[in-house]
Structure formats: C-alpha cells, structure tokens
Design a protein around this motif. Structure first.
Motif, mmCIF file in Angstrom:
data_model
loop_
_atom_site.group_PDB
_atom_site.id
_atom_site.type_symbol
_atom_site.label_atom_id
_atom_site.label_comp_id
_atom_site.label_asym_id
_atom_site.label_seq_id
_atom_site.Cartn_x
_atom_site.Cartn_y
_atom_site.Cartn_z
ATOM 1 N N PHE A 111 0.671 -1.198 0.040
ATOM 2 C CA PHE A 111 -0.103 -0.002 0.016
ATOM 3 C C PHE A 111 0.940 1.183 -0.165
ATOM 4 O O PHE A 111 0.579 2.391 -0.367
ATOM 5 N N PHE A 114 1.146 1.525 -3.674
ATOM 6 C CA PHE A 114 0.014 1.899 -4.323
ATOM 7 C C PHE A 114 -0.022 3.650 -4.165
ATOM 8 O O PHE A 114 -0.353 4.339 -5.098
ATOM 9 N N HIS A 118 0.046 6.459 -7.149
ATOM 10 C CA HIS A 118 -1.164 7.306 -7.103
ATOM 11 C C HIS A 118 -0.774 8.694 -7.032
ATOM 12 O O HIS A 118 -1.261 9.548 -7.852
ATOM 13 N N GLU A 165 -6.864 1.054 -8.533
ATOM 14 C CA GLU A 165 -5.732 -0.176 -8.547
ATOM 15 C C GLU A 165 -6.550 -1.460 -8.656
ATOM 16 O O GLU A 165 -7.658 -1.673 -7.779
ATOM 17 N N SER A 167 -6.321 -6.203 -9.439
ATOM 18 C CA SER A 167 -5.120 -7.221 -9.513
ATOM 19 C C SER A 167 -5.370 -8.493 -10.419
ATOM 20 O O SER A 167 -4.909 -9.508 -9.887
ATOM 21 N N THR A 194 -2.609 -0.210 -12.209
ATOM 22 C CA THR A 194 -3.325 1.089 -11.839
ATOM 23 C C THR A 194 -3.921 1.605 -13.079
ATOM 24 O O THR A 194 -3.348 1.381 -14.110
#
Length: 201
Positions: A111, A114, A118, A165, A167, A194
């Motif tokens: 994260f 992420f 971002h 995001e 997966s 993403t």
C-alpha cells in the motif's frame, strides 16, 4: 440485469463487509497480504474491509443494492490524499496485531507502493475507486457496472478523472469496457495494475 442502486447506510456496514470478504477471498492482493497467516484469514479480511468501509462511509459515496449483491466505495476529489489519522480511527489500528510482523510488512510494502504511484500519476482532482466487489453468485450480471455508474456519470458532468488499482486480468478487462486505461502494470510484490479514466464530455 436491473437492480436498484442505493447509498450504503452505516447500519449496513457489516453486511457490506461480508460481501467484500467473499468477493475478494481469492484475490491475489488478499492472498499476498494474508500469505503468512495460517488461520483466521476471513477474520483478518473482515477487519480490513470493515475499516475500509468505515473510512469511506462519511463521504456518502458507497453504493450497494438492497440485497447486498455488491459494493462500490469511492473517495471524492476533495478527500484525497487519504487522511492517516482517519485511517487509524476507522479501524486500521487493529491491523498490525492481526497480521503479525510478516503480514504487516506485506501490507505496508504494497500500500506504500499504491500510494506512491497514485501521487505520481494523479496530480489533478479526481475520484478514487477505493473498493469494488460483487458477490460471486451475481458476478457477470452487470452489477459492477451499475455500482460504478453514479460516480462515472458525476465525473463526466464535472469533467473529472477516475483512478483505481486492481489485481486481476478479468477486472482490468471490466474497467477497460468502462473507459479506464492502464497506467502501470507491476509484477512485484504482487501483480497489479493502476488505471485511469478520463471524463467523457
């Protein structure tokens, strides 16, 4: 497929949490975070999703159906970046104790990545799809499309982008059908994409 889409009331967070636990039980990100946990995987996942929904709920942009067929949680443009103190208060303070050292390391590594991507890729105001999950029994019936439509419509009217995001290749294909394009494809620490959607004006 027709279904009524409603805002999630805070009294129904438990039901929405169970929907997300089931929807993401086989998800690669869930598997990665819980890979060092031999038991109580659903309990840990339940705490993670409950905290996620409790964080997003005050913004009043969580959508579901009366039968809890699926859940879409959005963070509005005015509330990004995420607020760390609010994250803890929503229930994430429990996560280190539930995951243990190895699990927490996985969680934070993913994260943090992420958040890094971002911030690098989205300098403009935008909607952030915090979570989207559909119960297995209702997948492929158009529920996901219905759940994201209110914000896609709003984003188009406001001239704003959307970001997420994901997966799985199946999810990537789903989002592409709704105007999202891949920004990044990463292989480590687990494969994820993403994606960004420009407003359709």
């Amino acid at each position: 497929m027709t279904s009524k889409i409603i805002h999630l009331d805070k009294t129904r967070i438990y039901e929405a949490t169970e929907t997300l636990v089931a929807a993401f039980r086989k998800d690669p990100i869930t598997g990665y975070i819980l890979s060092h946990t031999n038991s109580k995987k659903d309990e840990i996942s339940r705490n993670l999703w409950s905290a996620t929904l409790r964080y997003a709920q005050p913004y009043n942009h969580i959508y579901t159906t009366p039968e809890n067929k699926g859940v879409a949680a959005w963070i509005p443009p005015s509330e990004y970046p995420l607020n760390f103190l609010q994250i803890l208060r929503a229930g994430f303070y429990k996560i280190p104790f539930l995951l243990g050292f190895a699990g927490l390391k996985n969680f934070l590594s993913l994260f943090t990545l992420f958040d890094k991507y971002h911030a690098q890729d989205m300098h403009q105001r935008h909607w952030y799809l915090f979570a989207l999950g559909v119960s297995e029994a209702y997948q492929g019936q158009g529920i996901g499309r219905l759940l994201i439509q209110p914000i896609l419509k709003s984003a188009d009217e406001e001239g704003l982008s959307c970001y997420l995001e994901t997966s799985t290749e199946r999810a990537v294909s789903f989002y592409q059908k709704h105007g999202f394009k891949i920004l990044r494809t990463e292989e480590k620490p687990v494969k994820f994409w993403t994606m960004k959607r420009e407003p359709n004006n």
